[in-house]
Design an enzyme around this catalytic site. Structure first.
Site, PDB file in Angstrom:
ATOM      1  N   LYS A  83       4.304   6.304   4.832  1.00  0.00           N
ATOM      2  CA  LYS A  83       3.687   5.041   6.317  1.00  0.00           C
ATOM      3  C   LYS A  83       2.115   5.438   6.918  1.00  0.00           C
ATOM      4  CE  LYS A  83       6.589   4.347   7.187  1.00  0.00           C
ATOM      5  NZ  LYS A  83       7.769   3.200   6.256  1.00  0.00           N
ATOM      6  N   ALA A  84       1.754   5.733   5.690  1.00  0.00           N
ATOM      7  CA  ALA A  84       0.130   4.921   5.929  1.00  0.00           C
ATOM      8  C   ALA A  84      -0.491   3.492   5.262  1.00  0.00           C
ATOM      9  CB  ALA A  84      -1.000   5.308   5.287  1.00  0.00           C
ATOM     10  N   HIS A  96       2.964   9.386  -3.469  1.00  0.00           N
ATOM     11  CA  HIS A  96       1.999  10.097  -2.441  1.00  0.00           C
ATOM     12  C   HIS A  96       2.227  11.089  -2.507  1.00  0.00           C
ATOM     13  CE1 HIS A  96       4.255   6.947   0.232  1.00  0.00           C
ATOM     14  NE2 HIS A  96       5.491   6.704  -0.165  1.00  0.00           N
ATOM     15  N   SER A 106       6.231   7.035  12.764  1.00  0.00           N
ATOM     16  CA  SER A 106       6.481   6.221  11.560  1.00  0.00           C
ATOM     17  C   SER A 106       7.539   6.756  10.851  1.00  0.00           C
ATOM     18  CB  SER A 106       5.292   5.234  10.832  1.00  0.00           C
ATOM     19  OG  SER A 106       5.385   4.546   9.779  1.00  0.00           O
ATOM     20  N   TYR A 160      -5.565   2.565   7.511  1.00  0.00           N
ATOM     21  CA  TYR A 160      -4.922   0.988   8.226  1.00  0.00           C
ATOM     22  C   TYR A 160      -5.201   0.668   9.381  1.00  0.00           C
ATOM     23  CZ  TYR A 160      -0.330   0.202   9.942  1.00  0.00           C
ATOM     24  OH  TYR A 160       0.262  -0.727  10.207  1.00  0.00           O
TER      25      TYR A 160
END
Length: 297
Positions: free
Chosen positions: A49-50, A111, A141, A197
């Site tokens: 979620k990055a 990941h 997230s 991000y």
């Protein structure tokens, strides 16, 4: 479309060489570790979620474009850029998909914490693009992702999930260790481009330019603008290639895969006391690193 009946069961976490994992990422372990990387491979590495999908799509467009004549242009991104360690019943493994990629370079995502990356990537001096996102927005997230994605453990209530995040009981382990270990690796391995991000949100043009110079690409100004227009959050959210709407294990009625794509959404989730506790814990865990994150821009 897979019916609800055929969905794989939600996994449970277990300790795997000191990192919390689930079987959907460890069942194919030996094969993953023996993956044969190539010098021109590009590994997109992130904690979940990055902005993985975002940067994957930027790279895909920079290298392969999206012309109508291009047979790849209608293939979902997760098939063009395989997820190396994934291994879900009745589906091809990420490693097999990566082995079969016809493109050069091969774009592959992972990941994995840095210590789990197959050693051939280092031996072949493959280039790696690492994307990091601030811990608070990452936690929020990841929580929503767990709600809608059946191959994630049951996330439970937000307050409970946040405690688990702080206790590093997440699939792929500790956010804190993940971002810092990759940052340290960058100091000794020059082929890592470490991105944030928040920088991408603030100035995607500048970040795409930096990415191009790391990769030795020189697209025209027009090509760069084309990529930029295609990778806005709103455009990607509507695009079947990038929005994961075709993935049967994800329930978009619970929450879309591409939910907000902003910086600072944590403020809508953290209570004042959760925030204070988190900050205290964060300061302690991150005290030995020069790594700095922005939680708002």
């Amino acid at each position: 479309m897979t019916s609800q009946m055929e969905l794989p069961p939600r996994p449970t976490l277990f300790d795997f060489h000191g990192v919390s994992m689930t079987r959907y990422f460890t069942d194919n372990w030996d094969n993953i570790q023996h993956f044969e990387a190539r010098p021109d491979d590009i590994l997109i590495a992130t904690y979940p979620k990055a902005g993985t999908t975002w940067v994957s799509y930027i790279l895909d467009l920079l290298y392969f474009g999206d012309t109508v004549s291009n047979s790849r242009s209608s293939v979902p991104l997760h098939e063009k850029i395989p997820f190396l360690e994934i291994c879900v019943p009745h589906r091809p493994t990420g490693k097999d998909l990566a082995d079969q990629l016809p493109t050069s370079p091969r774009l592959i995502k992972t990941h994995l914490p840095v210590q789990f990356v197959p050693k051939s990537f280092w031996e072949q001096r493959s280039r790696i693009v690492y994307v990091a996102r601030n811990a608070k927005d990452s936690a929020v997230s990841y929580f929503h992702f767990g709600r809608m994605n059946h191959i994630q453990p049951e996330p439970g209530e937000w307050s409970c999930f946040l405690q688990n995040f702080m206790q590093e009981k997440m699939v792929f382990g500790s956010w804190y260790q993940h971002v810092t270990a990759w940052w340290e690796k960058k100091q000794t391995y020059s082929n890592i481009h470490y991105m944030f991000y928040e920088d991408l949100i603030e100035d995607s043009r500048k970040e795409i330019n930096r990415l191009c110079s790391f990769l030795g690409l020189s697209p025209t100004a027009q090509q760069r603008e084309h990529v930029r227009s295609k990778v806005t959050f709103e455009t990607m959210k509507e695009n079947k290639i990038t929005n994961y709407s075709t993935v049967p294990t994800m329930n978009h009625s619970v929450c879309p895969f591409m939910r907000k794509g902003t910086v600072g959404d944590w403020k809508n989730h953290f209570t004042v006391s959760q925030n204070e506790q988190f900050d205290e814990d964060y300061k302690n865990k991150m005290k030995n690193t020069a790594l700095f994150f922005r939680t708002e821009i």
